[in-house]
Design a protein around this motif. Structure first.
Motif, mmCIF file in Angstrom:
data_model
loop_
_atom_site.group_PDB
_atom_site.id
_atom_site.type_symbol
_atom_site.label_atom_id
_atom_site.label_comp_id
_atom_site.label_asym_id
_atom_site.label_seq_id
_atom_site.Cartn_x
_atom_site.Cartn_y
_atom_site.Cartn_z
ATOM 1 N N LYS A 43 20.146 -80.989 34.172
ATOM 2 C CA LYS A 43 20.453 -81.868 33.445
ATOM 3 C C LYS A 43 20.496 -81.600 32.073
ATOM 4 O O LYS A 43 21.520 -82.017 31.331
ATOM 5 N N LEU A 44 19.680 -80.614 31.512
ATOM 6 C CA LEU A 44 19.930 -79.973 30.082
ATOM 7 C C LEU A 44 21.038 -79.432 30.058
ATOM 8 O O LEU A 44 21.590 -79.594 28.685
ATOM 9 N N ARG A 45 21.470 -78.593 30.841
ATOM 10 C CA ARG A 45 22.796 -78.049 30.839
ATOM 11 C C ARG A 45 24.064 -78.967 30.475
ATOM 12 O O ARG A 45 24.950 -78.708 29.878
ATOM 13 N N ASN A 60 17.946 -69.986 25.438
ATOM 14 C CA ASN A 60 16.654 -69.856 24.883
ATOM 15 C C ASN A 60 15.719 -71.089 25.212
ATOM 16 O O ASN A 60 14.525 -70.650 25.272
ATOM 17 N N GLN A 61 16.037 -72.409 25.466
ATOM 18 C CA GLN A 61 15.226 -73.298 25.662
ATOM 19 C C GLN A 61 14.586 -73.171 27.247
ATOM 20 O O GLN A 61 13.270 -73.585 27.354
ATOM 21 N N ILE A 62 15.317 -72.721 27.928
ATOM 22 C CA ILE A 62 15.008 -72.518 29.320
ATOM 23 C C ILE A 62 14.191 -71.278 29.581
ATOM 24 O O ILE A 62 13.056 -71.453 29.981
ATOM 25 N N PHE A 63 14.279 -70.288 28.877
ATOM 26 C CA PHE A 63 13.387 -69.108 28.705
ATOM 27 C C PHE A 63 11.902 -69.527 28.105
ATOM 28 O O PHE A 63 10.763 -69.221 28.785
ATOM 29 N N GLU A 64 11.983 -70.416 27.155
ATOM 30 C CA GLU A 64 10.726 -70.845 26.621
ATOM 31 C C GLU A 64 9.879 -71.755 27.423
ATOM 32 O O GLU A 64 8.835 -71.636 27.581
ATOM 33 N N SER A 65 10.652 -72.440 28.406
ATOM 34 C CA SER A 65 10.065 -73.728 29.063
ATOM 35 C C SER A 65 9.398 -72.971 30.311
ATOM 36 O O SER A 65 8.394 -73.081 30.903
ATOM 37 N N PHE A 66 10.150 -71.832 30.907
ATOM 38 C CA PHE A 66 9.755 -70.828 31.909
ATOM 39 C C PHE A 66 8.592 -70.182 31.556
ATOM 40 O O PHE A 66 7.609 -70.212 32.149
ATOM 41 N N GLN A 67 8.550 -69.748 30.376
ATOM 42 C CA GLN A 67 7.183 -68.934 29.727
ATOM 43 C C GLN A 67 6.028 -69.826 29.661
ATOM 44 O O GLN A 67 4.845 -69.479 30.133
ATOM 45 N N GLU A 68 6.261 -71.169 29.132
ATOM 46 C CA GLU A 68 5.423 -71.998 29.273
ATOM 47 C C GLU A 68 4.855 -72.631 30.708
ATOM 48 O O GLU A 68 3.379 -72.482 30.705
ATOM 49 N N GLU A 69 5.711 -72.474 31.512
ATOM 50 C CA GLU A 69 5.318 -72.915 32.906
ATOM 51 C C GLU A 69 4.311 -71.787 33.482
ATOM 52 O O GLU A 69 3.118 -72.271 34.062
ATOM 53 N N TYR A 70 4.575 -70.745 33.195
ATOM 54 C CA TYR A 70 3.912 -69.440 33.645
ATOM 55 C C TYR A 70 2.895 -68.899 32.894
ATOM 56 O O TYR A 70 2.532 -67.562 32.789
#
Length: 412
Positions: free
Chosen positions: A331-333, A54-64
């Protein structure tokens, strides 16, 4: 199947949709992204990873943000069964998926994975063995995610010094004197490989991807197959040794009867709870064979992220795969799931290095290799090693037993 969908409304630039046939697609770095109204991506991963993803998807969407309208759908799927699930309907399977490295060759042969376009940067960023696990020959086909599916030594510091744990024989001597046990699972060829791995005797997968080669019954060289078998018999005779499954090992730790054993990171929390300040972990010890000290070897396993070659949004899927496996998210993982990073910098971080189990696994990695074996390996090795653990009650000659084991391992 449980699904969670993440939607980010943004401006539109993405890769062109593919038709039913596999086509060339823009790469994650080189070619420009053709415009498209919406990018739909389905991601498979372990159910336990949902909050992390969930967190990774959110940061990916924010990045792009501003480059596409993303519709990312997560579906739980075990890494160990990913290949089977994907092959049931490859063209309509997940765009991005996590899987165990021993499935890579089959997925590549089936055309499920294309080579990674950003291979040079991925290879540079990750541990060499993890890159090897994600490659067929010299070609990278997946993104390294974790480097923690292996085994090492757990030990109770109340009984052993760092000098003691360098030798398996010394550890068994101490355990016997304390009326305690050091355990290892000889019912599994995965662990039994430890004794043969650094002796010059070999086992592996033939080029057909199905059958095995094996020289564990070798009669030439400084170490013969019978030397290894005799060493195993000698170790098994010690009152400080116990042939025990992973479950029995942990039970013995919790009951206080087991003071050391060979296992993996999945038991780290429970063992630390049991031993407290005396909890220790290290690379495997050496053992005596044919008058030599042989460093025990191990098989290592890796989790990888793949991108479906038939993905209709292949370029964006590749970008997401690379994002999931970048240094920050590895690192988050580790922080959220305790899984050992494949990324070099993440693995070298103080947080990871301060984890005794992960640090031990990384130390053992120098003496480990990726498991590539056909199905005929497991039962013959288990039968042979179980007989060694029992003290060879039939009295059958060691060479005869080794020859039989190798014949069965290498059978078509």
């Amino acid at each position: 199947m449980k699904k969670t969908t993440y939607l980010c409304i943004a401006a539109t630039v993405a890769c062109a949709a593919l038709t039913g046939c596999k086509k060339s697609v823009p790469t994650a770095e080189s070619d420009p992204m053709p415009q498209e109204q919406q990018v739909d991506l389905v991601v498979w991963g372990a159910a336990e990873d949902e909050a992390l993803l969930n967190q990774i998807f959110e940061s990916f969407q924010e990045e792009y943000r501003g480059q596409a309208d993303f519709n990312i759908t997560f579906s739980p799927q075990s890494e160990s069964n990913c290949m089977d699930a994907l092959m049931n309907d490859l063209e309509n399977g997940a765009d991005v998926f996590a899987f165990a490295d021993d499935q890579l060759s089959t997925l590549v042969a089936a055309g499920a994975l294309d080579s990674v376009e950003t291979a040079d940067s991925i290879k540079e960023a990750n541990l060499s063995e993890a890159v090897h696990a994600a490659s067929v020959g010299d070609t990278l086909y997946a993104y390294p995610l974790t480097a923690d599916n292996g085994y090492f030594l757990y030990y109770n510091k109340h009984y052993f010094t760092e000098a003691d744990i360098a030798s398996l024989e010394r550890m068994l001597e101490i355990a016997a004197a304390q009326e305690r046990k050091v355990t290892m699972d000889w019912s599994s060829g995965w662990y039994v490989y430890s004794f043969f791995g650094n002796t010059g005797l070999e086992v592996g997968l033939n080029d057909d991807g199905i059958t095995n080669f094996c020289t564990w019954n070798g009669t030439e060289g400084s170490i013969r197959g019978t030397d290894v078998a005799q060493s195993m018999l000698t170790l098994a005779e010690s009152p400080g040794f116990l042939n025990a499954t992973d479950e029995l090992f942990l039970k013995g730790v919790q009951e206080g009867t087991v003071i050391a054993g060979v296992s993996g990171v999945w038991n780290a929390v429970a063992i630390e709870d049991a031993w407290g300040a005396d909890y220790g972990a290290a690379r495997l010890p050496s053992y005596t064979c044919s008058g030599q000290q042989i460093q025990m070897a191990s098989y290592s396993g890796y989790k990888l992220i793949g991108v479906n070659a038939y993905s209709k949004n292949h370029a964006w899927a590749s970008r997401l795969a690379e994002w999931i496996t970048n240094e920050a998210n590895q690192k988050l993982r580790f922080e959220l799931r305790g899984q050992g990073p494949a990324n070099k910098h993440a693995a070298a971080s103080p947080e990871v290095q301060s984890s005794p189990a992960i640090s031990a696994l990384l130390s053992q990695s120098e003496f480990s290799r990726v498991q590539r074996l056909g199905g005929n390996f497991w039962d013959p090795v288990s039968a042979f090693a179980q007989n060694m653990a029992a003290g060879n009650p039939t009295g059958q000659g060691l060479q005869e037993q080794l020859d039989k084991m190798v014949e069965e391992i290498t059978a078509p």
